[in-house]
Motif scaffolding. Sequence first.
Motif, PDB file in Angstrom:
ATOM      1  N   PRO A 114       0.826  -1.211   0.000  1.00 38.05           N
ATOM      2  CA  PRO A 114       0.000   0.000   0.000  1.00 38.05           C
ATOM      3  C   PRO A 114       0.859   1.259   0.000  1.00 38.05           C
ATOM      4  O   PRO A 114       1.970   1.262   0.507  1.00 38.05           O
ATOM      5  CB  PRO A 114      -0.804  -0.097   1.297  1.00 38.05           C
ATOM      6  N   ILE A 115       0.341   2.296  -0.578  1.00 37.84           N
ATOM      7  CA  ILE A 115       1.050   3.573  -0.598  1.00 37.84           C
ATOM      8  C   ILE A 115       0.688   4.313   0.682  1.00 37.84           C
ATOM      9  O   ILE A 115      -0.383   4.888   0.795  1.00 37.84           O
ATOM     10  CB  ILE A 115       0.668   4.407  -1.832  1.00 37.84           C
ATOM     11  N   THR A 116       1.580   4.273   1.652  1.00 31.56           N
ATOM     12  CA  THR A 116       1.303   4.909   2.938  1.00 31.56           C
ATOM     13  C   THR A 116       1.515   6.409   2.872  1.00 31.56           C
ATOM     14  O   THR A 116       1.152   7.129   3.784  1.00 31.56           O
ATOM     15  CB  THR A 116       2.190   4.307   4.040  1.00 31.56           C
ATOM     16  N   ASP A 117       2.091   6.876   1.775  1.00 26.80           N
ATOM     17  CA  ASP A 117       2.362   8.293   1.610  1.00 26.80           C
ATOM     18  C   ASP A 117       1.127   9.070   1.153  1.00 26.80           C
ATOM     19  O   ASP A 117       1.157  10.283   1.061  1.00 26.80           O
ATOM     20  CB  ASP A 117       3.496   8.459   0.591  1.00 26.80           C
ATOM     21  N   LEU A 118       0.042   8.374   0.875  1.00 25.29           N
ATOM     22  CA  LEU A 118      -1.173   9.050   0.423  1.00 25.29           C
ATOM     23  C   LEU A 118      -1.938   9.632   1.600  1.00 25.29           C
ATOM     24  O   LEU A 118      -2.065   8.987   2.639  1.00 25.29           O
ATOM     25  CB  LEU A 118      -2.085   8.070  -0.319  1.00 25.29           C
ATOM     26  N   PRO A 119      -2.479  10.821   1.432  1.00 26.65           N
ATOM     27  CA  PRO A 119      -3.249  11.424   2.533  1.00 26.65           C
ATOM     28  C   PRO A 119      -4.611  10.755   2.689  1.00 26.65           C
ATOM     29  O   PRO A 119      -5.164  10.220   1.736  1.00 26.65           O
ATOM     30  CB  PRO A 119      -3.401  12.882   2.097  1.00 26.65           C
ATOM     31  N   LYS A 120      -5.151  10.821   3.889  1.00 25.55           N
ATOM     32  CA  LYS A 120      -6.486  10.301   4.164  1.00 25.55           C
ATOM     33  C   LYS A 120      -7.546  11.355   3.878  1.00 25.55           C
ATOM     34  O   LYS A 120      -8.719  11.116   4.088  1.00 25.55           O
ATOM     35  CB  LYS A 120      -6.583   9.835   5.615  1.00 25.55           C
TER      36      LYS A 120
END
Length: 124
Positions: free
Chosen positions: A21-27
């Motif tokens: 998963p791309i953990t760098d993406l904002p929620k």
Amino acid sequence: ETNSIRILEISNTLDGHFIEPITDLPKEAGTYCLIFELIIPIYRQVGKLGWFTFASGKYAYFGSALGAGGLRARITHHLTPSPRPHWHIDWLKPDIRPLYVIISAGKERTECHWRSMICYQTAA
């Protein structure tokens, strides 16, 4: 207020499956464009739209992520297998190789504007 646009490269295995998963993406909510590659031509049903032939090549899929989990949840969904297709791109997931995702946080739906800008630039 103008939101910044970020481009993230997506890690893939050689067979095109998403690695992590791309953990760098904002929620947060926002607009996104998923750039992916279709290695071979396919003939595929896309929900109620019907059956289509897709040539091999690079494609852009535009969307907005305004619901729970924002950009991170929506893009993670698009990059992982799903048992039941929901969005149009879900019907193509078995055959695509994701390359990049372009994101911009914000609560406005701007995916149509993004698409228009890309179409205008490629037609010029």
